[in-house]
Design an enzyme around this catalytic site. Sequence first.
Site, PDB file in Angstrom:
ATOM      1  N   SER A  63       0.855  -1.184   0.000  1.00 40.21           N
ATOM      2  CA  SER A  63       0.000   0.000   0.000  1.00 40.21           C
ATOM      3  C   SER A  63       0.888   1.231   0.000  1.00 40.21           C
ATOM      4  O   SER A  63       2.036   1.193   0.473  1.00 40.21           O
ATOM      5  CB  SER A  63      -0.886   0.016   1.256  1.00 40.21           C
ATOM      6  OG  SER A  63      -1.540   1.257   1.406  1.00 40.21           O
ATOM      7  N   TYR A 123      -1.725   0.764  10.580  1.00 44.74           N
ATOM      8  CA  TYR A 123      -1.666   0.250   9.209  1.00 44.74           C
ATOM      9  C   TYR A 123      -0.375   0.688   8.527  1.00 44.74           C
ATOM     10  O   TYR A 123       0.254  -0.102   7.810  1.00 44.74           O
ATOM     11  CB  TYR A 123      -2.888   0.736   8.435  1.00 44.74           C
ATOM     12  CG  TYR A 123      -3.051   0.113   7.073  1.00 44.74           C
ATOM     13  CD1 TYR A 123      -3.105  -1.265   6.913  1.00 44.74           C
ATOM     14  CD2 TYR A 123      -3.183   0.911   5.936  1.00 44.74           C
ATOM     15  CE1 TYR A 123      -3.271  -1.836   5.656  1.00 44.74           C
ATOM     16  CE2 TYR A 123      -3.352   0.345   4.678  1.00 44.74           C
ATOM     17  CZ  TYR A 123      -3.393  -1.025   4.536  1.00 44.74           C
ATOM     18  OH  TYR A 123      -3.552  -1.588   3.291  1.00 44.74           O
TER      19      TYR A 123
END
Length: 256
Positions: free
Chosen positions: A137, A150
Amino acid sequence: MTRRAVVTGASSGIGEATARLLRARGWDVVGVARRADRLAALEAETGVVARAADLTDADDVAALSAWLDETGGVDALVHVAGGARGSDRVEDGDPDDWRWMFEANVLSSQRLVASLLPLLRRAADDEGHADLLFVTSTAAQTAYPGGGGYNAAKAGESMLVHALRQELNGEPLRVIEIAPGMVRTEEFTLNRLGGDKDAADKLYEGVEAPLVADDVADVIAYALDAPGHVNLDLVTVRPVAQSAQHLLARGPLRTR
């Protein structure tokens, strides 16, 4: 010779889109996820072979590897499974959420590499090369408020990928990282926000053409189908409306 790919996270989102696209391109595909019912439906529709497994469980990963060995090996690992939980500030974060994110994004990657690498090496000996592809990501590249857990998990996964590529130097094994920015899928943001659909919808409000799962799947398929001597080390892919992690246009895109 038909190549065989294991695609994790194949029950929804980018994983499902990737399994569908690779199958349409002539690959043999093993779709892996926890939800056996959704995998069964995918298998019935596309011919993707369903294999239910929890990649945070070492026994499930070992069983997957043994089954692959018995049924023909594997030429490509496409690791899409992972996810985010929560959007709290660091000081307010739930350690259980952070622990799950590390398990789902980092330790699952390590387990799969350790377990499947002998099979991938065998495929590379037979066919000239094999692939390990990881979907990380842009959260691995740039921190943002509310993303600490995250950010940390995806940065950890990304560093695993970079280290692995160097450790495998000299072997015909491609190590590929695809880092998507804003992608609108049916579940990712909804799961992250605890099922709050209004909050999930608001994230994409006014954004012209965020990426969808098929866009990322197309990049993944390109990377895998490229000539065996071509390695896409890192591909960052965003919608045009998102020029950087913090710079998102809302409203119509138009020239000035």
